[in-house]
Design an enzyme around this catalytic site. Structure first.
Site, PDB file in Angstrom:
ATOM      1  N   HIS A 195      -0.576   9.450  -9.517  1.00 52.75           N
ATOM      2  CA  HIS A 195      -1.385   9.232  -7.585  1.00 52.75           C
ATOM      3  C   HIS A 195      -2.749   8.955  -8.594  1.00 52.75           C
ATOM      4  CE1 HIS A 195       1.784  11.429  -5.914  1.00 52.75           C
ATOM      5  NE2 HIS A 195       2.606   9.924  -5.689  1.00 52.75           N
ATOM      6  N   SER A 223       5.977  14.098  -7.951  1.00 51.67           N
ATOM      7  CA  SER A 223       6.179  15.232  -7.287  1.00 51.67           C
ATOM      8  C   SER A 223       7.167  16.332  -7.216  1.00 51.67           C
ATOM      9  CB  SER A 223       5.255  15.051  -5.572  1.00 51.67           C
ATOM     10  OG  SER A 223       4.213  14.233  -5.306  1.00 51.67           O
ATOM     11  N   ARG A 243       6.245   3.322 -11.988  1.00 51.21           N
ATOM     12  CA  ARG A 243       6.370   3.752 -13.124  1.00 51.21           C
ATOM     13  C   ARG A 243       7.033   3.380 -14.889  1.00 51.21           C
ATOM     14  NH1 ARG A 243       7.360   9.518 -10.165  1.00 51.21           N
ATOM     15  NH2 ARG A 243       8.602   8.186  -9.046  1.00 51.21           N
ATOM     16  N   LYS A 281      11.697  15.304   6.830  1.00 50.13           N
ATOM     17  CA  LYS A 281      11.500  16.256   5.182  1.00 50.13           C
ATOM     18  C   LYS A 281      10.480  17.478   5.278  1.00 50.13           C
ATOM     19  CE  LYS A 281      10.561  14.130   1.570  1.00 50.13           C
ATOM     20  NZ  LYS A 281      10.762  12.572   0.434  1.00 50.13           N
TER      21      LYS A 281
HETATM   22  O1  PNS Z   1       5.681   9.076  -1.836  1.00 53.12           O
HETATM   23  P1  PNS Z   1       7.019   8.265  -0.795  1.00 53.12           P
HETATM   24  O2  PNS Z   1       7.913   9.090  -0.026  1.00 53.12           O
HETATM   25  O3  PNS Z   1       8.199   7.746  -2.343  1.00 53.12           O
HETATM   26  O4  PNS Z   1       6.517   6.767   0.149  1.00 53.12           O
HETATM   27  C1  PNS Z   1       7.068   6.612   1.114  1.00 53.12           C
HETATM   28  C2  PNS Z   1       6.525   6.075   3.005  1.00 53.12           C
HETATM   29  C3  PNS Z   1       5.831   6.680   2.881  1.00 53.12           C
HETATM   30  C4  PNS Z   1       5.985   4.675   1.599  1.00 53.12           C
HETATM   31  C5  PNS Z   1       7.416   4.626   3.018  1.00 53.12           C
HETATM   32  O5  PNS Z   1       8.675   6.333   3.789  1.00 53.12           O
HETATM   33  C6  PNS Z   1       7.182   4.310   4.293  1.00 53.12           C
HETATM   34  O6  PNS Z   1       6.053   3.778   4.444  1.00 53.12           O
HETATM   35  N1  PNS Z   1       7.386   5.033   5.209  1.00 53.12           N
HETATM   36  C7  PNS Z   1       6.519   5.193   6.728  1.00 53.12           C
HETATM   37  C8  PNS Z   1       7.624   4.078   7.878  1.00 53.12           C
HETATM   38  C9  PNS Z   1       8.438   3.106   7.569  1.00 53.12           C
HETATM   39  O7  PNS Z   1       7.126   2.423   7.428  1.00 53.12           O
HETATM   40  N2  PNS Z   1       8.948   3.169   6.665  1.00 53.12           N
HETATM   41  C10 PNS Z   1      10.036   1.349   6.644  1.00 53.12           C
HETATM   42  C11 PNS Z   1       9.150   0.851   5.098  1.00 53.12           C
HETATM   43  S1  PNS Z   1      10.277   0.103   4.601  1.00 53.12           S
END
Ligand code: PNS
Length: 159
Positions: free
Chosen positions: A17, A128, A90, A41
């Site tokens: 990150h 993570s 990645r 979560k």
């Molecule tokens: O680190 P992660 O868990 O892969 O991140 C995922 C994240 C937080 C970027 C994604 O779940 C997100 O944007 N959540 C906010 C809610 C939202 O907008 N969901 C629709 C996105 S397709």
């Protein structure tokens, strides 16, 4: 002023990150690292702890801000007037999930661009989840996370 939002769970931030944040800080005037609130979560770290760890780990980068957001990413992007959503890529295995998110976000807001940056090769396999797993079983994670995170994980897991 060009602003990128780097959203994620960051539970906790690791060197992959940080690598992406450092690269982004050279490309954008302002980078907002935005920790997403996910009520479904339960993470290892609380929202405040995650934000605090990212702030400490990115202290050397003056154009980086750290926040949290709740709800849809597209709404938050509009609120902070960001020009792009930044995600790290990645491996090929990330692609399907990232492609799906980028296209969903674009269909919610046509003006939203997602930009992918690759971390350096030594950080490419980090996640993570895997860092937490190694630490849970007593493995040494000092090479994979900033020092503040290493200490925080040890404290959390009572090592
Ligand atoms: O680190 P992660 O868990 O892969 O991140 C995922 C994240 C937080 C970027 C994604 O779940 C997100 O944007 N959540 C906010 C809610 C939202 O907008 N969901 C629709 C996105 S397709």
């Amino acid at each position: 002023m060009k602003t990128a939002i780097y959203p994620g769970s960051f539970d906790p931030i690791h060197n992959g990150h940080l690598d992406v944040i450092e690269r982004a800080s050279k490309l954008w005037d302002r980078v907002i690292v935005a920790v997403a609130v996910n009520h479904e979560k339960q993470g290892l770290f609380t929202m405040d702890e995650r934000v605090g760890l990212i702030k400490k780990a990115s202290r050397h980068l003056p154009d980086v801000e750290v926040t949290s957001f709740e709800g849809l990413l597209v709404d938050y992007v509009l609120e902070v007037r960001a020009n792009a959503v930044l995600r790290g890529l990645r491996a090929v295995s990330d692609f399907e999930y990232e492609f799906q998110m980028a296209l969903m976000n674009r269909s919610l807001d046509e003006s939203l661009e997602t930009v992918f940056l690759m971390p350096s090769q030594e950080n490419i396999y980090l996640s993570s989840r895997i860092v937490k797993e190694v630490a849970t079983f007593g493995g040494d994670i000092t090479k994979f996370v900033p020092a503040v995170v290493n200490d925080a994980v040890a404290e959390k897991l009572n090592h």
